[in-house]
Design a protein around this motif. Structure first.
Motif, short mmCIF file in Angstrom:
data_model
loop_
_atom_site.label_atom_id
_atom_site.label_comp_id
_atom_site.label_asym_id
_atom_site.label_seq_id
_atom_site.Cartn_x
_atom_site.Cartn_y
_atom_site.Cartn_z
N LEU A 89 0.83 -1.20 0.00
CA LEU A 89 0.00 0.00 0.00
C LEU A 89 0.87 1.25 0.00
O LEU A 89 0.61 2.20 -0.74
N SER A 90 1.92 1.25 0.80
CA SER A 90 2.78 2.44 0.86
C SER A 90 3.47 2.71 -0.48
O SER A 90 3.62 3.86 -0.87
N SER A 91 3.85 1.66 -1.19
CA SER A 91 4.47 1.85 -2.51
C SER A 91 3.49 2.54 -3.46
O SER A 91 3.86 3.47 -4.18
N GLY A 92 2.25 2.10 -3.45
CA GLY A 92 1.24 2.72 -4.29
C GLY A 92 0.96 4.16 -3.89
O GLY A 92 0.75 5.03 -4.75
N LEU A 93 0.99 4.44 -2.58
CA LEU A 93 0.72 5.79 -2.10
C LEU A 93 1.87 6.74 -2.47
O LEU A 93 1.63 7.90 -2.78
N MET A 94 3.09 6.23 -2.44
CA MET A 94 4.22 7.08 -2.86
C MET A 94 4.04 7.51 -4.31
O MET A 94 4.25 8.68 -4.64
N ASP A 95 3.63 6.58 -5.16
CA ASP A 95 3.43 6.89 -6.57
C ASP A 95 2.26 7.86 -6.78
O ASP A 95 2.38 8.83 -7.51
N LYS A 96 1.13 7.58 -6.13
CA LYS A 96 -0.08 8.39 -6.35
C LYS A 96 -0.01 9.76 -5.71
O LYS A 96 -0.55 10.72 -6.25
N LEU A 97 0.61 9.84 -4.55
CA LEU A 97 0.60 11.10 -3.80
C LEU A 97 1.92 11.86 -3.87
O LEU A 97 1.99 13.01 -3.42
N GLY A 98 2.96 11.22 -4.38
CA GLY A 98 4.26 11.87 -4.46
C GLY A 98 4.84 12.18 -3.08
O GLY A 98 5.42 13.23 -2.87
N ILE A 99 4.68 11.24 -2.15
CA ILE A 99 5.17 11.44 -0.79
C ILE A 99 6.35 10.52 -0.52
O ILE A 99 6.61 9.59 -1.27
N SER A 100 7.05 10.80 0.56
CA SER A 100 8.23 10.00 0.90
C SER A 100 7.83 8.62 1.38
O SER A 100 6.68 8.38 1.75
N SER A 101 8.79 7.75 1.41
CA SER A 101 8.59 6.38 1.89
C SER A 101 8.09 6.37 3.34
O SER A 101 7.17 5.62 3.68
N ASP A 102 8.69 7.20 4.19
CA ASP A 102 8.28 7.26 5.60
C ASP A 102 6.84 7.75 5.74
O ASP A 102 6.07 7.22 6.53
N GLN A 103 6.48 8.79 4.98
CA GLN A 103 5.11 9.31 5.03
C GLN A 103 4.13 8.24 4.55
O GLN A 103 3.07 8.06 5.15
N ALA A 104 4.48 7.54 3.50
CA ALA A 104 3.58 6.54 2.93
C ALA A 104 3.38 5.37 3.88
O ALA A 104 2.25 4.89 4.04
N ILE A 105 4.42 4.89 4.52
CA ILE A 105 4.27 3.76 5.43
C ILE A 105 3.47 4.18 6.66
O ILE A 105 2.65 3.41 7.17
N ASN A 106 3.69 5.40 7.15
CA ASN A 106 2.89 5.89 8.28
C ASN A 106 1.42 6.00 7.91
O ASN A 106 0.55 5.65 8.70
N LEU A 107 1.16 6.49 6.73
CA LEU A 107 -0.20 6.61 6.24
C LEU A 107 -0.85 5.23 6.11
O LEU A 107 -1.98 5.01 6.56
N ALA A 108 -0.13 4.28 5.55
CA ALA A 108 -0.65 2.92 5.38
C ALA A 108 -0.91 2.26 6.73
O ALA A 108 -1.96 1.64 6.95
N LYS A 109 0.03 2.40 7.66
CA LYS A 109 -0.13 1.75 8.96
C LYS A 109 -1.18 2.43 9.82
O LYS A 109 -1.67 1.83 10.78
#
Length: 165
Positions: A75-95
């Protein structure tokens, strides 16, 4: 079908993101719903039904559960692509979002007129898309809609409303 169900969680998901301070990214809830929907479809079609089973089990999902940990990376990988956010932001968002979404459906599936296992199996079959397994037909046959052919989109939406009273 899973996309329609995930959209029903949009309000609570937006509230969660806002309260956690993570709603600063425009379109975050939609990106989560779209990405998770695609992820669940792909996993189910490849035979991995653990996330769907957890999502419709009726039992609370622990944020540290293997299902959450397994989904969070993808999920975080997809969010990084769609939202243009960092890996840390994406994993926090996913979790943050995954346990809330899992438990959103787990809480509501217990109040549905059908058995949790019937709902879970219907969703799995619909996502696997085998011959003759249209989501509306499967859910319709289990939920008593239509004659032998299941239900139309209106019936599917009524089923969804029944989950979220």
């Amino acid at each position: 079908m899973i996309d329609q169900l995930l959209k029903m969680a949009d309000g609570p998901l937006q509230d969660l993101l806002s309260q956690s301070g993570m709603n600063s990214t425009p379109g975050a809830s939609r990106a989560i719903e779209d990405t998770l929907g695609s992820l669940l479809k792909n996993k189910t079609q490849s035979g991995d039904v653990s996330a769907i089973k957890e999502m419709f089990s009726g039992n609370d999902t622990d944020p540290q559960s293997p299902v959450i940990q397994n989904l969070a990376g993808d999920l975080s990988s997809g969010l990084m692509d769609k939202l243009g956010i960092s890996s840390d932001q994406a994993i926090n968002l996913a979790k943050t979002a995954l346990p809330m979404l899992m438990n959103f459906f787990n809480q509501r599936v217990n109040d549905a007129p059908q058995a949790n296992e019937d709902i879970m199996n219907s969703v799995v079959k619909a996502l696997q898309g085998g011959p003759g397994t249209g989501g509306a037909d499967i859910l319709g046959s289990l939920l008593g809609g239509g004659k032998d052919r299941g239900m139309d989109l209106g019936g599917l939406m009524n089923m969804g409303k029944g989950l979220f009273k």
